[in-house]
Design a protein around this motif. Structure first.
Motif, PDB file in Angstrom:
ATOM      1  N   UNK A   1      66.956  53.800  75.219  1.00  0.00           N
ATOM      2  CA  UNK A   1      66.738  54.837  75.937  1.00  0.00           C
ATOM      3  C   UNK A   1      67.732  55.367  76.751  1.00  0.00           C
ATOM      4  N   UNK A   2      68.528  54.269  77.384  1.00  0.00           N
ATOM      5  CA  UNK A   2      69.982  54.654  78.160  1.00  0.00           C
ATOM      6  C   UNK A   2      70.879  55.520  76.978  1.00  0.00           C
ATOM      7  N   UNK A   3      71.094  54.882  75.987  1.00  0.00           N
ATOM      8  CA  UNK A   3      72.044  55.497  75.041  1.00  0.00           C
ATOM      9  C   UNK A   3      71.616  56.897  74.585  1.00  0.00           C
ATOM     10  N   UNK A   4      70.225  56.914  74.575  1.00  0.00           N
ATOM     11  CA  UNK A   4      69.787  58.327  74.054  1.00  0.00           C
ATOM     12  C   UNK A   4      70.041  59.270  75.309  1.00  0.00           C
ATOM     13  N   UNK A   5      69.382  58.892  76.521  1.00  0.00           N
ATOM     14  CA  UNK A   5      69.821  59.580  77.723  1.00  0.00           C
ATOM     15  C   UNK A   5      71.294  60.054  77.883  1.00  0.00           C
ATOM     16  N   UNK A   6      72.185  59.439  77.692  1.00  0.00           N
ATOM     17  CA  UNK A   6      73.575  59.683  77.760  1.00  0.00           C
ATOM     18  C   UNK A   6      73.882  60.552  77.106  1.00  0.00           C
ATOM     19  N   UNK A   7      73.735  60.698  75.615  1.00  0.00           N
ATOM     20  CA  UNK A   7      73.945  61.149  74.579  1.00  0.00           C
ATOM     21  C   UNK A   7      73.419  62.752  74.604  1.00  0.00           C
ATOM     22  N   UNK A   8      72.051  62.900  75.031  1.00  0.00           N
ATOM     23  CA  UNK A   8      71.364  64.157  75.112  1.00  0.00           C
ATOM     24  C   UNK A   8      72.051  64.769  76.188  1.00  0.00           C
ATOM     25  N   UNK A   9      72.330  64.225  77.500  1.00  0.00           N
ATOM     26  CA  UNK A   9      73.071  64.778  78.433  1.00  0.00           C
ATOM     27  C   UNK A   9      74.262  65.490  78.091  1.00  0.00           C
ATOM     28  N   UNK A  10      75.310  64.719  77.120  1.00  0.00           N
ATOM     29  CA  UNK A  10      76.374  65.150  76.776  1.00  0.00           C
ATOM     30  C   UNK A  10      76.343  66.378  76.133  1.00  0.00           C
TER      31      UNK A  10
END
Length: 281
Positions: free
Chosen positions: A156-165
Motif C-alpha cells: 500500500x505504501x508503494x502504491x500511495x507514493x506512486x499515486x502521489x507522484x
C-alpha cells in the motif's frame, strides 16, 4: 479551449502580472467570456465527460482481460490518454473538464474553483464513474471481472507514493497548459492526455495509475473490490493539491505585463487569421 479550472479568476500574481486574467487564447475568447453557462449545464457536461472517460478507460481493461491480454498495457494507456484528450476538447469549454475530484479540490485550494461547488462536481463525477462501471458490468456480464478496479500491485505504501507522484505530475501539467496565458491553451487537451498516457504506461502495472478517486470508486463499488481503497483517495488528492501549489510557485514572473499581453494578443491574431483562411478555403 476553456480554462480547465473553470473559475475565471485572476492568477493572484505579485508584481506587474497581478491583473492578468487567464482566458482561452482563441479567436472566440472575447465573445465566449461574455457568456454565462448555467451551473446545471456544467454538471451535465462534467457527468458526461467522466462517464465516457471511465466507460472507455475501464472498458479497454475489461476487454483486455477477457481477450487474454491481446491489447496490452500500451494499448490500455493509449485509450486512457486519448479518451481524456477527446473529452477535454468536447466539454472543457462548458464544465472545465475536471472529471476528477482530486483536480476539483486542487483547483479550489488555489482559488481557481468555488469551494461551494465542490460537492456537486464530486457527486457528478462519482455517480458518472459508478454508472459507467455498471454499464460495463451489464454489457460484459462477468462476475469474475473487476471492471478495471485499481488494486495495489505491491505494498500500500508503494502504491500511495506512486499515486502521489503521478497525480502531482498530472496536476502540474494541467496548471501549466490550461491556466497560464503564457502557454498555448489550445494544446491543453493534447498535453494532459499525453501525461495520462505516460503515467499509465509505467505506473499502470503497479497501481492501475488511477490519479482519480472517482475513477477508482466507480469500479470498486460495482465490482465490490475495496482493497487499498484509501490509497486511491489520499494519494491523488494530496498529489493534486501539491502539484497545483508547486506550479503556482513558478508561475510568478518578472516579465513585464506589456510583453505577456503582447504575446497573448499576437497568438489571438494568429488564431483568427487561421480561422479566416479556413473559412475562405
Amino acid at each position: 479551449m476553456a480554462e480547465i479550472g473553470g473559475s475565471g479568476e485572476s492568477n493572484g500574481h505579485h508584481g506587474e502580472a497581478l491583473d492578468i486574467k487567464d482566458e482561452p487564447l482563441s479567436s472566440t475568447s472575447n465573445s465566449a467570456s461574455l457568456l454565462t453557462i448555467p451551473f446545471v449545464q456544467k454538471l451535465i457536461a462534467e457527468f458526461l465527460g467522466t462517464y465516457f472517460m471511465v466507460f472507455a478507460g475501464c472498458g479497454v481493461v475489461v476487454v483486455d482481460t477477457q481477450k487474454d491480454h491481446m491489447i496490452g498495457q500500451a494499448g490500455i494507456a493509449i485509450v486512457w490518454g486519448v479518451v481524456v484528450m477527446v473529452m477535454i476538447y468536447s466539454v472543457g469549454h462548458i464544465s472545465g473538464a475536471h472529471f476528477n475530484p482530486a483536480v476539483t479540490i486542487a483547483f479550489a485550494s488555489i482559488k481557481r474553483f468555488p469551494i461551494k461547488n465542490i460537492p456537486a462536481y464530486v457527486v457528478a463525477q462519482i455517480l458518472a464513474s459508478t454508472l459507467a462501471s455498471g454499464s460495463l458490468k451489464l454489457i460484459f456480464n462477468s462476475k469474475d471481472n473487476n471492471l478495471g478496479a485499481t488494486i495495489p500491485g505491491g505494498s500500500d505504501l508503494q502504491s500511495l507514493v506512486l499515486e502521489f507522484i503521478i497525480t502531482f505530475y498530472l496536476m502540474f501539467v494541467i496548471c501549466a497548459v490550461a491556466t497560464d496565458n503564457r502557454a498555448i491553451g489550445e494544446l491543453a487537451g493534447l498535453a494532459i492526455g499525453s501525461t495520462i498516457l505516460l503515467n499509465a504506461m509505467f505506473a499502470g502495472p503497479i497501481t492501475g495509475a488511477s490519479m482519480n478517486p472517482a475513477r477508482t470508486l466507480g469500479p470498486a463499488i460495482v465490482s465490490n473490490q475495496y482493497k487499498g481503497l484509501w490509497v486511491y483517495m489520499l494519494g491523488p488528492i494530496t498529489g493534486a493539491i501539491a502539484g497545483a501549489w508547486a506550479y503556482n510557485i513558478i508561475r510568478f514572473t518578472n516579465k513585464p505585463l506589456r510583453e505577456i499581453v503582447k504575446s497573448a494578443s499576437s497568438l489571438q491574431r494568429f488564431n483568427r487569421r487561421i480561422q479566416s483562411d479556413i473559412q475562405v478555403v
